[in-house]
Design an enzyme around this catalytic site. Structure first.
Site, PDB file in Angstrom:
ATOM      1  N   ASP A 167       0.848  -1.198   0.000  1.00 17.45           N
ATOM      2  CA  ASP A 167       0.000   0.000   0.000  1.00 17.45           C
ATOM      3  C   ASP A 167       0.879   1.242   0.000  1.00 17.45           C
ATOM      4  OD1 ASP A 167      -2.164   1.723   0.095  1.00 17.45           O
ATOM      5  OD2 ASP A 167      -2.426   1.541   2.262  1.00 17.45           O
TER       6      ASP A 167
ATOM      7  N   ASN B 271      -3.278   3.882  12.805  1.00 18.04           N
ATOM      8  CA  ASN B 271      -4.593   3.249  12.864  1.00 18.04           C
ATOM      9  C   ASN B 271      -4.513   1.772  12.479  1.00 18.04           C
ATOM     10  OD1 ASN B 271      -3.939   4.665  10.423  1.00 18.04           O
ATOM     11  ND2 ASN B 271      -5.899   4.002   9.584  1.00 18.04           N
ATOM     12  N   HIS B 272      -3.387   1.384  11.827  1.00 20.76           N
ATOM     13  CA  HIS B 272      -3.191  -0.022  11.492  1.00 20.76           C
ATOM     14  C   HIS B 272      -1.703  -0.310  11.307  1.00 20.76           C
ATOM     15  CE1 HIS B 272      -3.905   1.928   7.409  1.00 20.76           C
ATOM     16  NE2 HIS B 272      -2.654   1.523   7.342  1.00 20.76           N
TER      17      HIS B 272
ATOM     18  N   GLN C  92      -3.839  -4.968   6.382  1.00 24.78           N
ATOM     19  CA  GLN C  92      -3.562  -3.883   7.319  1.00 24.78           C
ATOM     20  C   GLN C  92      -4.515  -3.969   8.506  1.00 24.78           C
ATOM     21  OE1 GLN C  92      -4.136  -0.768   4.397  1.00 24.78           O
ATOM     22  NE2 GLN C  92      -1.955  -0.334   4.286  1.00 24.78           N
TER      23      GLN C  92
ATOM     24  N   ASP D  92      -6.306  -3.359  11.962  1.00 30.92           N
ATOM     25  CA  ASP D  92      -6.437  -2.155  12.792  1.00 30.92           C
ATOM     26  C   ASP D  92      -5.839  -2.373  14.176  1.00 30.92           C
ATOM     27  OD1 ASP D  92      -7.804  -1.050  10.703  1.00 30.92           O
ATOM     28  OD2 ASP D  92      -9.579  -0.501  11.869  1.00 30.92           O
TER      29      ASP D  92
ATOM     30  N   ASP E 135      -2.688  10.140   9.761  1.00 30.76           N
ATOM     31  CA  ASP E 135      -3.464   9.485   8.715  1.00 30.76           C
ATOM     32  C   ASP E 135      -4.843   9.080   9.225  1.00 30.76           C
ATOM     33  OD1 ASP E 135      -3.592   8.238   6.057  1.00 30.76           O
ATOM     34  OD2 ASP E 135      -3.567   6.344   7.134  1.00 30.76           O
TER      35      ASP E 135
ATOM     36  N   GLU F  43     -12.131   5.860  15.873  1.00 38.75           N
ATOM     37  CA  GLU F  43     -13.365   5.084  15.900  1.00 38.75           C
ATOM     38  C   GLU F  43     -13.233   3.823  16.743  1.00 38.75           C
ATOM     39  OE1 GLU F  43     -15.162   3.053  12.268  1.00 38.75           O
ATOM     40  OE2 GLU F  43     -16.174   4.994  12.292  1.00 38.75           O
TER      41      GLU F  43
ATOM     42  N   GLU G 174      -5.745  14.287   8.771  1.00 38.45           N
ATOM     43  CA  GLU G 174      -6.576  13.969   7.624  1.00 38.45           C
ATOM     44  C   GLU G 174      -7.967  13.629   8.154  1.00 38.45           C
ATOM     45  OE1 GLU G 174      -6.631  10.947   3.772  1.00 38.45           O
ATOM     46  OE2 GLU G 174      -5.877  10.234   5.694  1.00 38.45           O
TER      47      GLU G 174
ATOM     48  N   HIS H 136      -1.882  13.215  -2.548  1.00 38.35           N
ATOM     49  CA  HIS H 136      -1.289  11.968  -3.018  1.00 38.35           C
ATOM     50  C   HIS H 136      -2.314  10.855  -3.227  1.00 38.35           C
ATOM     51  CE1 HIS H 136      -1.660  11.736   1.298  1.00 38.35           C
ATOM     52  NE2 HIS H 136      -1.508  10.426   1.256  1.00 38.35           N
ATOM     53  N   ASP H 137      -3.549  11.054  -2.767  1.00 40.22           N
ATOM     54  CA  ASP H 137      -4.592  10.058  -2.944  1.00 40.22           C
ATOM     55  C   ASP H 137      -5.443  10.425  -4.163  1.00 40.22           C
ATOM     56  OD1 ASP H 137      -3.830   8.519  -0.753  1.00 40.22           O
ATOM     57  OD2 ASP H 137      -5.052   9.691   0.641  1.00 40.22           O
TER      58      ASP H 137
END
Length: 556
Positions: free
Chosen positions: A65, A107-108, A172, A174, A204, A211, A247, A314-315
């Protein structure tokens, strides 16, 4: 959060430049960019006017990724160099007045991270609760971030005998940020990189990151934000002027909570996704009103909080905040082919190709970027008008090697083309036509124009510190806004249509014969005794005007 010295708020008028070390400059000739290559291009970035480098992930990774699948939060991927090379980049950047921040992806992890390998080995492993497990897939499982590529957010691990949560790819898993031991590890990661000289982190996917915490802690719905405040406090204790750039692709009203509201004690900065998406809608319609309405409802922030403005990142160019009809309108105009779209929400093209290389519209877009209150963020190659390579597929289309010259591989690497991380752009936006070396010697180039915008932005403190107001005028295609701060006031005009226009304005709170001095070109206009003036705009034209009293000397 108490601020005792506003000089520590360097991010309020910074110029951020995002780059991937792997695709920026290859110095050892193996086909991949490296820290040695970045070190040799710091003078270029300094000359451009960049004040802060944002480095995309450089950690050890299986690279499934683009580096966001991390195997070791404390290391450097050996393909990019070693820790000493990074330290040298940080030191050399600071010598040139530039700070360095890096992606914080907590986050992961990669499924090859030692934590996950230990977690799946036994239910009694001390790392088992570093991740989120379930005996069966919950009925209220959220949707995946990557529709069409992942079927869901729970995957079964044969060795563990349970399902594990992954909001992103199944490789990935979490992290369980509700676990105090995970928090301790995250704090160690932050402290380690701050000690090595980083000035902060781009965090990120913050809502997904929090969450998990909110779903598993007994404190209730504020548990995630309580943790975010703890992170900001920790960073502040370790390095008082370090930042967290988040983000957070949510609506304005929801983003306020991630800033920490009036206290401003959570994220230092957040990307303004709402304005970015309405900008593209206005661009397609040649109608500034969608963007104007969005900017008018932008919330006022605490002194130490800031918006990060961007044209492209970049996304994919996400359009998820537009209605289905609006999104289709933008798709049809800027990314009509299926290969130009991804996840039913975004476009995988860069701005110049979407605008068919029209220099008027491209320059108008960047003029607007630097004139809006907030901190501008550039993605590498934007300053020269790079295009994309759709053959790379998906998000990789815009992550092609930097184009330095018209030589082999665009001067990025001496290796064979097949050794590069992504193919070089090969069409009319490739290095034969678009490269740094060519534009550095051309005063009329896009690179020279971006340098001018950065100089004017840095000299206009009100853009970083002031308040925004949308000015009334009769043309639907024109965005007229004013930025007013303790150190000055300016007006900016941007024409989204190809038609030349005369814009009548009334400038409140000025005396007769107040001077409106152009900042991007020669000229000035004087107001009458009621603060009125008429300003000419070319098709896709733009003007920045400093508001000066009659007796003030002319600006240089």
């Amino acid at each position: 959060m108490r601020i005792t010295d506003t000089s520590d708020l360097w991010w309020k008028n910074a110029v951020l430049y995002c780059l991937d070390v792997e695709t920026f400059m290859d110095w050892d000739g193996d086909g991949r960019g490296d820290f040695g290559g970045l070190a040799h291009r710091l003078d270029y970035l300094s000359d451009l006017g960049v004040t802060c480098l944002w480095l995309m992930p450089f950690f050890p990774t299986p690279d499934r990724d683009d580096g966001y699948d991390i195997m070791d939060f404390y290391g450097i991927d050996k393909r990019l160099g070693h820790i000493g090379d990074l330290v040298e980049v940080i030191r050399s950047a600071k010598d040139r007045g530039m700070r360095v921040i890096a992606d914080l992806v907590v986050n992961h992890t990669s499924d090859r991270h030692p934590w996950f390998q230990a977690a799946r080995s036994s239910p009694d492993s001390p790392y088992r609760d570093f991740y989120v497990w379930s005996d069966e897939i919950p009925k209220d499982a959220p949707e995946t971030v990557f529709p069409g590529e992942e079927k869901g957010v729970w995957s079964f691990d044969e060795k563990a005998g349970q399902y594990y949560l992954h909001r992103f790819y199944k490789h990935q898993p979490d992290l369980n940020t509700a676990n105090p031991k995970v928090r301790e590890e995250i704090a160690k990661v932050l402290g380690y990189w701050l000690q090595l000289g980083l000035s902060g982190f781009r965090v990120d996917a913050v809502p997904f990151f929090l969450e998990t915490t909110e779903g598993m802690l007994p404190e209730g719905p504020d548990a995630g934000h309580s943790y975010l405040r703890d992170l900001r406090s920790f960073v502040g204790r370790r390095q008082g002027d370090a930042i967290l750039l988040g983000e957070v692709n949510l609506k304005f009203k929801d983003q306020l909570a991630y800033f920490g509201g009036p206290d401003g004690d959570e994220l230092s900065m957040q990307f303004d996704f709402e304005s970015m998406q309405r900008f593209y809608l206005s661009l397609v319609r040649e109608d500034a009103r969608p963007l104007a309405r969005t900017l008018a409802r932008r919330p006022k922030l605490a002194l130490q909080s800031q918006w990060a403005n961007f044209v492209r990142n970049h996304d994919e160019l996400t359009l998820d905040k537009l209605t289905e009809v609006e999104r289709r309108e933008v798709f049809d105009a800027l990314g009509p082919e299926p290969r130009m779209q991804v996840y039913d929400r975004g476009i995988v093209r860069r701005l110049p190709t979407m605008l068919d290389g029209d220099p008027r519209r491209i320059r108008m877009a960047y003029s607007l970027l630097f004139s809006l209150p907030g901190t501008p963020v550039l993605f590498y190659g934007e300053e020269i008008g790079m295009g994309e390579n759709l053959d790379a597929g998906g998000r990789q289309a815009v992550r092609t090697p930097m184009q330095w010259t018209d030589a082999k591989n665009g001067g990025f690497s001496t290796a064979r083309p097949s050794a590069l991380p992504n193919p070089v752009v090969a069409d009319g936006f490739g290095p034969d036509h678009i490269n740094v070396n060519q534009q550095r010697h051309d005063p009329d180039s896009l690179l020279s124009f971006i340098q001018l915008l950065i100089r004017r932005y840095r000299a206009s403190a009100e853009i970083g510190w002031g308040d925004l107001s949308i000015l009334e005028q009769p043309h639907a295609s024109v965005l007229a806004h004013r930025v007013t701060g303790p150190l000055g006031s300016m007006i900016a005009l941007h024409n989204f249509s190809p038609n030349a226009l005369t814009v009548p304005l009334t400038v409140d709170g000025v005396d007769a014969e107040t001077r409106l001095v152009d900042l991007l070109q020669e000229g000035e206009t004087r107001t009458d005794d009621r603060g009125r003036a008429e300003l000419d705009l070319e098709g896709y034209g733009y003007r920045w005007l400093r508001i000066l009293d009659p007796g003030t000397r002319r600006l240089s």
